[in-house]
Design an enzyme around this catalytic site. Sequence first.
Site, PDB file in Angstrom:
ATOM      1  N   TYR A 135       0.846  -1.203   0.000  1.00 50.33           N
ATOM      2  CA  TYR A 135       0.000   0.000   0.000  1.00 50.33           C
ATOM      3  C   TYR A 135       0.878   1.249   0.000  1.00 50.33           C
ATOM      4  O   TYR A 135       1.934   1.256   0.620  1.00 50.33           O
ATOM      5  CB  TYR A 135      -0.884   0.032   1.241  1.00 50.33           C
ATOM      6  CG  TYR A 135      -1.910  -1.063   1.290  1.00 50.33           C
ATOM      7  CD1 TYR A 135      -3.204  -0.847   0.827  1.00 50.33           C
ATOM      8  CD2 TYR A 135      -1.591  -2.312   1.802  1.00 50.33           C
ATOM      9  CE1 TYR A 135      -4.150  -1.845   0.876  1.00 50.33           C
ATOM     10  CE2 TYR A 135      -2.531  -3.325   1.854  1.00 50.33           C
ATOM     11  CZ  TYR A 135      -3.806  -3.084   1.386  1.00 50.33           C
ATOM     12  OH  TYR A 135      -4.745  -4.087   1.435  1.00 50.33           O
ATOM     13  N   GLU A 136       0.389   2.304  -0.646  1.00 51.63           N
ATOM     14  CA  GLU A 136       1.206   3.525  -0.738  1.00 51.63           C
ATOM     15  C   GLU A 136       1.385   4.176   0.622  1.00 51.63           C
ATOM     16  O   GLU A 136       2.252   5.040   0.800  1.00 51.63           O
ATOM     17  CB  GLU A 136       0.641   4.485  -1.786  1.00 51.63           C
ATOM     18  CG  GLU A 136      -0.343   5.469  -1.282  1.00 51.63           C
ATOM     19  CD  GLU A 136      -0.927   6.375  -2.358  1.00 51.63           C
ATOM     20  OE1 GLU A 136      -0.539   6.308  -3.532  1.00 51.63           O
ATOM     21  OE2 GLU A 136      -1.799   7.167  -1.989  1.00 51.63           O
ATOM     22  N   SER A 137       0.603   3.767   1.600  1.00 46.76           N
ATOM     23  CA  SER A 137       0.774   4.297   2.962  1.00 46.76           C
ATOM     24  C   SER A 137       2.030   3.738   3.621  1.00 46.76           C
ATOM     25  O   SER A 137       2.402   4.173   4.715  1.00 46.76           O
ATOM     26  CB  SER A 137      -0.457   3.959   3.799  1.00 46.76           C
ATOM     27  OG  SER A 137      -0.765   2.577   3.697  1.00 46.76           O
ATOM     28  N   GLY A 138       2.705   2.762   2.981  1.00 46.61           N
ATOM     29  CA  GLY A 138       3.946   2.228   3.529  1.00 46.61           C
ATOM     30  C   GLY A 138       3.758   0.905   4.243  1.00 46.61           C
ATOM     31  O   GLY A 138       4.310   0.693   5.324  1.00 46.61           O
TER      32      GLY A 138
END
Lengths: 303, 253
Positions: free
Chosen positions: B50-53
Amino acid sequence: MKLMSMREAIAAYVHDGDTVAIEGFTACIPFAAGHEIIRQGRRDLTLVRLTPDLLFDQMIAAGCARKLIFSFLGNPGVGSLHAIRRAVEKGVPHPLELEEYSHAGTVARYLAGAYRLPFYPLHSYVGTDYPKINPNIRFVDSPFGNGRVAVVPPLNPDVGIIHAQRADVNGNTQLWGLVGVQKEVAFASKHVIVVVEEIVDEEVIRADPNRTMIPGFVVDAVVHEPYGAHPSYVQGYYDRDNQFYLEWEEISRDEARLQAWLDEWVYGVRDRAEYVEKMGPETWERLKPGTAPSGQVDYGRYV
Amino acid sequence: MEKYTPSEMMIIAAARALAGVKTVFVGIGLPNAACNLARRTVAPDLALIYESGVYGARPERLPFSIGDPALVTGALSIFPMPDVFALYLQGGWVEVAFLGAAQIDRFGNLNTTVIGDYHHPKVRLPGSGGACDIATHARRVFIVTRLQRRRFVERLDFVTSPGHLDGGNRRQELGIPGGGPALVVTDRAIFTFDDETREMTLSSLHPGVTLEEVRAEIGWEIKVASDLEVTEPPTEEELRILREELDPQGIYR
């Protein structure tokens, strides 16, 4: 000793016309700090965030901002940010200047700022319309003859504000769960306000130094503000108040209703402590997560 | 065969396309359901990024957003956002990424920024988020979106995320690292991209959907594969996993 009240910290470090970065990617969004900025009536701010989220929708509706630097304009997982859309689409309450990137671009600006570099390269934006609408996105040929890349200039906010689980009174700050760009913003900003759920002894910090994302020397103010990130969440402390994120979709559609909400929940309370009390214990009970302690490591003792 | 909805067909078709894939970059919503279905069927080794890390999330509830705390607890790794873009994406480790779009053109270029003029938009949309960076770097991009004429347009109002630009080898010539769009999965049909021209090509109609219906929803003369297929309908097992395990509340029906 850098402990201050929120009122003192905002009064000391946030001024009209400043560039203010308030980070925390979905998690740990410093709502209490944003609300205090609204209460103190700051104007003409340039607000910076990867994801403006509800907080900037509120601050822009309250008239704090002249300009927004960002990369994703949405109510995450829910829908739109209607106050910002009103400003952009209709100029209500007043026009808002936009400076827009993709996430990698905004991150790169913080990196250049934190590293004190003249620019930072990335591969994005080739074949897109971004360079036409943002003159800060430019292209350079590699001096090593191996390609052409986009570059963006450094961003050094006048003040960076972040929220975390805990810090000591000197600002050594421990953060876990999603860590976003908090560290980079802290290093890029001229002044840093850290808001935390708990103030702990330095010995607690020293017992787990890998978890210290931000060293005290970059921090100007430490504010102790339990539930200061509500309605966003703090990993291990409280859940996102998704009910409120859904309600915001309705509140923010209606300019009058939004102003009434600000009157009640921002102007109508002295500080975050009063907001927490007004929200009531059932809210905090509802948002309380179960428990999932971390595994343990042994740092070893070397004498 | 049990009845199923067009949304379920879309999720199941997207899941099947992940056969054998190990790393997928994904948001929440339909593509997330597709990834979780794939993990239980055709891609058991699939790890979600996920781009949230977050890498290797194993959420115990349906996440509210890509930043949900349930994605953190029990994940394989959590990392700062500079790592998301510099190491994971730019490093070339993402095999497949899912993207959506308000507008898509015949070369898979995507708009999620504005409808109308940028400076005087009719509708201000969210913008890129990580989409432009993902479209630049993922080895293959899968686009999941409903087939609607207002989305499938001749000309984008704004190019947010690069597809195959104006076709052919243009992407490679300009040095864009990732492979670009490989697949478009909709609620009525599946499209691929021609190996040479890189133009979107109708490759499969979902059961019961006609060619005319598809043409009516596309703002240009869509190319049709010579071996146009009919999508295999959902199996009982696919529907069971989707309904009982992944979407018991029927959000994606």
